[in-house]
Design an enzyme around this catalytic site. Sequence first.
Site, PDB file in Angstrom:
ATOM      1  N   SER A  34       0.668  -3.838  -8.412  1.00  0.00           N
ATOM      2  CA  SER A  34       0.375  -4.102  -9.824  1.00  0.00           C
ATOM      3  C   SER A  34       1.623  -4.134 -10.703  1.00  0.00           C
ATOM      4  O   SER A  34       1.570  -4.665 -11.809  1.00  0.00           O
ATOM      5  CB  SER A  34      -0.579  -3.033 -10.360  1.00  0.00           C
ATOM      6  OG  SER A  34      -0.019  -1.744 -10.196  1.00  0.00           O
ATOM      7  N   ASP A 339      -0.615   1.883 -19.800  1.00  0.00           N
ATOM      8  CA  ASP A 339      -1.872   2.543 -19.449  1.00  0.00           C
ATOM      9  C   ASP A 339      -1.561   3.740 -18.572  1.00  0.00           C
ATOM     10  O   ASP A 339      -0.404   4.153 -18.464  1.00  0.00           O
ATOM     11  CB  ASP A 339      -2.844   1.555 -18.778  1.00  0.00           C
ATOM     12  CG  ASP A 339      -2.343   1.055 -17.430  1.00  0.00           C
ATOM     13  OD1 ASP A 339      -1.363   1.622 -16.893  1.00  0.00           O
ATOM     14  OD2 ASP A 339      -2.929   0.090 -16.901  1.00  0.00           O
ATOM     15  N   HIS A 342       0.898   2.204 -15.724  1.00  0.00           N
ATOM     16  CA  HIS A 342       1.866   1.106 -15.810  1.00  0.00           C
ATOM     17  C   HIS A 342       2.738   1.134 -17.051  1.00  0.00           C
ATOM     18  O   HIS A 342       2.296   1.579 -18.112  1.00  0.00           O
ATOM     19  CB  HIS A 342       1.110  -0.230 -15.748  1.00  0.00           C
ATOM     20  CG  HIS A 342       0.262  -0.358 -14.532  1.00  0.00           C
ATOM     21  ND1 HIS A 342      -1.102  -0.178 -14.559  1.00  0.00           N
ATOM     22  CD2 HIS A 342       0.592  -0.586 -13.242  1.00  0.00           C
ATOM     23  CE1 HIS A 342      -1.571  -0.318 -13.328  1.00  0.00           C
ATOM     24  NE2 HIS A 342      -0.570  -0.558 -12.509  1.00  0.00           N
TER      25      HIS A 342
END
Length: 374
Positions: A34, A339, A342
């Site tokens: 991610s 978040d 991240h």
Amino acid sequence: MANKSWVVLSLVLCVAVVSASDPGLQLIFVLGDSTADVGTNNFLPTSMARADFPHNGIDFPCSKPTGRFSNGLNSADFLAQMLGRERSPPPFLSLNAMSLRKKRFSGANFASGGSGLLDKTGKTSLTLMKFGTPVKTPVVAPSGNQKNVVSLTEQIQQFATVKKNLTAIKGGRRVTNKSLFFISIGSNDLLGYYHSNSSIPKEEFLSSLMLAYENHLKSLIDLGARKFGIISVAPIGCCPSQRIHNTTGGCLEGLNELAKAFHARLDALMLKLSSECKDIKYAIGNAFEMTINVIQNPLPFNFTQVEAACCGAGKLNAQSFCIPSAKLCSNRDNYLFWDLFHPTQAASKLAAVTLYTGGAEFVTPINFAQLAKA
Ligand SMILES: *[C@@H]1O[C@H](CO)[C@@H](O)[C@H](O)[C@H]1NC(C)=O
Ligand SMILES: *[C@@H]1O[C@H](CO)[C@@H](O)[C@H](O)[C@H]1NC(C)=O
Ligand SMILES: *[C@@H]1O[C@H](CO)[C@@H](O)[C@H](O)[C@H]1NC(C)=O
Ligand SMILES: *[C@@H]1O[C@H](CO)[C@@H](O)[C@H](O)[C@H]1NC(C)=O
Ligand SMILES: *[C@@H]1O[C@H](CO)[C@@H](O)[C@H](O)[C@H]1NC(C)=O
């Protein structure tokens, strides 16, 4: 007859001259999780590791949620920008047979949120469930061809397809050994191991990860890859999602130790690989040092919040993913974390600048700018 041979010969010479002076477009291929995903998982209808909904992308042009786990761009985008592109090449899964024929084809991004070095990492939704509310509740549990993530093994198979197609289209000239391979992976394997209370000793687990990394790199080398820009694991024990497991709100030291050891092992692996295969060139970004440096001394970098997430809910804004109903901060450039897991766009930009231009304390044996020119 003689004339004809001359014509043929000059054509051959011309072709030779053109190839020799062709700067050989430097394609960019991105693999990983991610931290580098630019929308791969949007194409996996049952994946729970998704970010294609608000508030993700709030600072992207037109506030578009693209699937990036960020308020805007991520590090793959900024690295591509430093190499003169608009942003990261598009997700491989968004390409069609025509894409590769386009003159402006500049590479592909295979990175998939939730994936790891081990094929089993991210395959089940267990890891995601453990750390927060699932982002999307799939109608059917991922299994078989209903994927949660694209594993690194599959990402490399996808690259093999691109290489095969490009070779067919361009006669191989555009898939040269000049292309850059950016790889950012390992966090999800370490998180999975740490939280599983596994009885496998730490040293043994790290060895199994490095063996997997070596096999992945060898597969890429067999497919013609020669230039690797590798990003190790950040101090993931300091992610808001992990701090909430520490009663003091401090970082989870055990996870950080794993991340630090991961970098040392990766460094040794690359040294070994480059002695076995003399024509590979590489740069390893020490994501651990880069990030811990900012966490310990945030103000010079314009960060005033390095513990809580900008978008989320609950303790440290880390008890929920960044979903439409989440609480959102306004001064996003002052937050290290977007978040619960991240970095913000601002943090990603700082990371990319450090990778591109940084010195030996952060990126070795050369930096990404030198790698691009090497
Ligand atoms: C690669 O080639 C195959 C066979 O021609 C085609 O089906 C596929 O769409 C191509 N993929 C890409 C990304 O170009
Ligand atoms: C791991 O151990 C911790 C603390 O003993 C416990 O809270 C947690 O539930 C365990 N996790 C698993 C997956 O067994
Ligand atoms: C929790 O954070 C403190 C610092 O605030 C640290 O000393 C401690 O080792 C951390 N606990 C764990 C389990 O990592
Ligand atoms: C790429 O190939 C060319 C010609 O075979 C060679 O001169 C060059 O050193 C290679 N570059 C890398 C990065 O391996
Ligand atoms: C620093 O943060 C402020 C918001 O508090 C923002 O307006 C400014 O652009 C940031 N400066 C840099 C250099 O990023």
